[in-house]
Design an enzyme around this catalytic site. Sequence first.
Site, short mmCIF file in Angstrom:
data_model
loop_
_atom_site.label_atom_id
_atom_site.label_comp_id
_atom_site.label_asym_id
_atom_site.label_seq_id
_atom_site.Cartn_x
_atom_site.Cartn_y
_atom_site.Cartn_z
N TYR A 64 0.64 -1.23 -0.06
CA TYR A 64 0.10 -0.13 0.13
C TYR A 64 0.94 1.21 -0.03
CZ TYR A 64 -3.14 -3.58 1.67
OH TYR A 64 -3.99 -4.75 1.68
N TYR A 108 -14.96 -4.71 1.91
CA TYR A 108 -13.27 -5.28 1.74
C TYR A 108 -13.15 -6.67 1.94
CZ TYR A 108 -8.39 -5.81 1.85
OH TYR A 108 -6.92 -6.30 1.57
N ASP A 121 -17.63 -13.17 6.01
CA ASP A 121 -16.14 -12.94 5.83
C ASP A 121 -15.80 -12.29 7.35
OD1 ASP A 121 -13.84 -12.02 5.96
OD2 ASP A 121 -14.09 -10.87 4.14
N LYS A 166 -6.48 -13.84 10.27
CA LYS A 166 -6.26 -12.75 11.19
C LYS A 166 -5.61 -13.15 12.54
CE LYS A 166 -6.82 -8.92 8.40
NZ LYS A 166 -5.43 -8.27 8.04
#
Length: 414
Positions: free
Chosen positions: A9, A137, A231, A260
Amino acid sequence: MDDHLWLPYSQMKTAMKPLRVASTSGSRITLDDGRVLIDGIASWWTACHGYNHPHIAACVSRQLAAMPHVMFGGLTHAPAEQLAARLAALLPGDLDRVFFSDSGSVSVEVAIKMATQYWLNRGVRDRHRLIAFHGGYHGDTLGTMAVCDPEEGMHSLFAGVLPRHHLCRLPTDEASHAVFDAFLDRHAHEVAAILIEPLVQGAGGMRFHAASVLSRLRASADRHGVLLILDEVFTGFGRTGTLFACEQAGIVPDIITLSKALTGGTMGLAATVARRHVFEAFWNDDPSAALMHGPTFMANPLACAAANASLDLFEREDRLGQAAVIADQLAAELEPCRALPSVLDVRVRGAIGVVQLTLPVDLDGLKRRLVAAGVWVRPFRDIVYLTPALTIDTASLSRLTAAITAALSSTSAA
């Protein structure tokens, strides 16, 4: 900056020089130059127990000595079997068939592939589109980019080359849900699944929605015979105040994705977990009906050992109670930001605190002020947020909230 790294990014020509880390411990990051930063985002929300937890480290060390990795094609091992069984026991309903991969994006890719092939295996060839939502996202791989918000997200450059899916406004009340349901009525014949981040749309802008939104989506999916994918890569493992966000709506998705915090922030691992009826669509004498997917490092024994250790900690220690304490402290200590002219909104859900600004600010300047205050916070676009380790102490959390308030106050004054 190292001449060979390519950072995420980041426009490498203009990016700030990254801070070089020497070590981590608890909620602290120690830099090479000796400075110590309090980590307010738990390394992209992964280190739910803090860094270097001794129980996770010991379990990984034992596993390293026994077997760091073995292929999962035609072989299996105890850490993966144990982890799959534990996840099936923790998840609601009959979410009991676990497919392992190595990242959140890939877990969503697998969910998309699974949902599409579910229909193909049943002889339905037209149901290959997904419904996703503005502000969502789901990852940076090619398939997941296609179900992210192309305007609000990071992938607008690829809009013309990605697979085409349906992007809808999130139905947040009865009226908007009626509009959504009418859309689904027209398009259900081509829709494989609805895909949503439950309760919080994370990297798309830290947007919150009520649990009733999920209940309505579950009802619509059932009414139209469409699969529902949640998600929970970001929201899973205590981040929203319950172990899984879907618990707050009392629903069972057809497929759920996890990553995660799954390993407590130690290494990459993800899981795509399906309900029994989804798995049964693949249970067949025909080899072509199998799920033809297999990441090389899927079910890595080291990662599975870390994940099992992380689940031990959720069983032994009151992480959800800690999340509730964090929520109260974030709400109280971020509230003064609401009075700043640069601030549009302040919101908290579980161990997530968000300050939304009226306009995007000089992010590099804001990051420098936060580092100078001794904290590591990574704002993006018009959002400054905190997702600390669930084990963070109150004094450290106060340092984080005070640093944000001070940094935004100086921004407003400027």
